[in-house]
Write a protein that holds these residues in place. Structure first.
Motif, short mmCIF file in Angstrom:
data_model
loop_
_atom_site.label_atom_id
_atom_site.label_comp_id
_atom_site.label_asym_id
_atom_site.label_seq_id
_atom_site.Cartn_x
_atom_site.Cartn_y
_atom_site.Cartn_z
N UNK A 155 0.83 -1.21 0.00
CA UNK A 155 0.00 0.00 0.00
C UNK A 155 0.87 1.26 0.00
N UNK A 156 1.93 1.25 0.80
CA UNK A 156 2.81 2.41 0.88
C UNK A 156 3.66 2.59 -0.37
N UNK A 157 3.74 1.54 -1.21
CA UNK A 157 4.58 1.63 -2.40
C UNK A 157 3.80 1.87 -3.69
N UNK A 158 2.52 2.22 -3.55
CA UNK A 158 1.74 2.56 -4.75
C UNK A 158 1.31 4.02 -4.68
N UNK A 159 1.07 4.59 -5.83
CA UNK A 159 0.58 5.96 -5.91
C UNK A 159 -0.77 6.05 -5.18
N UNK A 160 -1.05 7.17 -4.51
CA UNK A 160 -2.32 7.30 -3.78
C UNK A 160 -3.55 7.04 -4.65
N UNK A 161 -3.45 7.30 -5.95
CA UNK A 161 -4.60 7.05 -6.82
C UNK A 161 -4.88 5.56 -7.01
N UNK A 162 -3.90 4.71 -6.68
CA UNK A 162 -4.05 3.25 -6.82
C UNK A 162 -4.26 2.56 -5.48
#
Length: 199
Positions: free
Chosen positions: A93-100
């Protein structure tokens, strides 16, 4: 190095690995264009901690409860598995863009999140690779300076490599020479005639 938390109980001792996403997962998934390197970094980190089974399902969830002295109690193995799975899912979760982020947050397990991301971006990645290969194949020098043409070839070469579709040195040489056109045919013929055009 990732810090670890050791949970102890009367029956066993288990190490649960925590992750520092900022330092261990620096590539943020932003879409299909960087899915391949992002996936590689997550996979390598999980394999390094012997936790890849949480991604592909080969470390399945144990049963949630067990019976002891005719009492149904929480299974300590499930509690440990669940804690580790949640920490991995949190790292993703922390390694994806906030939109994803919603794709990962909506999943009930790490495997479900991993599968959702693969479904969402692996197919798009193939489409992106086909498009890049097409652009690479039809790129020509035309009237632009040689340096501009070579920069465009290099840019497409790098994009393909980032997407996981490596171009061999031989393919690269053929592409460059073909793209020069008839104006450079004598130089192209001399390079093609060499036993090893790369050296």
């Amino acid at each position: 190095m990732a810090p670890s938390v050791t949970n102890s109980n009367a029956t066993n001792t288990t190490t649960i690995v925590q992750f520092n996403s900022v330092t261990q997962l620096p590539i943020k998934l932003a879409g299909s264009h960087n899915f391949s390197p992002w996936k590689a970094q997550v996979s390598m980190l999980m394999r390094g901690h012997n936790l890849y089974g949480h991604l592909d399902g080969t470390i399945p969830a144990p049963v949630e409860t067990t019976t002891s002295n005719n009492l149904t109690i929480s299974n300590p193995d499930y509690v440990n598995w669940f804690c580790q799975d949640q920490l991995i899912q949190n790292a993703i979760l922390a390694s994806v863009d906030p939109t994803l982020a919603a794709i990962v947050a909506a999943a009930t397990t790490t495997k479900a999140a991993w599968d959702s991301l693969n479904t969402a971006y692996a197919n798009k990645l193939q489409t992106c690779i086909f498009s890049l290969r097409d652009r690479f194949a039809f790129l020509t020098k035309e009237s632009q300076p040689v340096t501009d043409y070579l920069n465009q070839v290099r840019s497409l070469y790098d994009e393909l490599a980032t997407a996981g579709a490596l171009v061999t040195n031989a393919e690269l040489i053929v592409k460059i020479l073909t793209g020069f056109g008839s104006e450079y045919r004598e130089i192209s013929a001399a390079i093609r005639a060499r036993d090893n055009p790369i050296s």
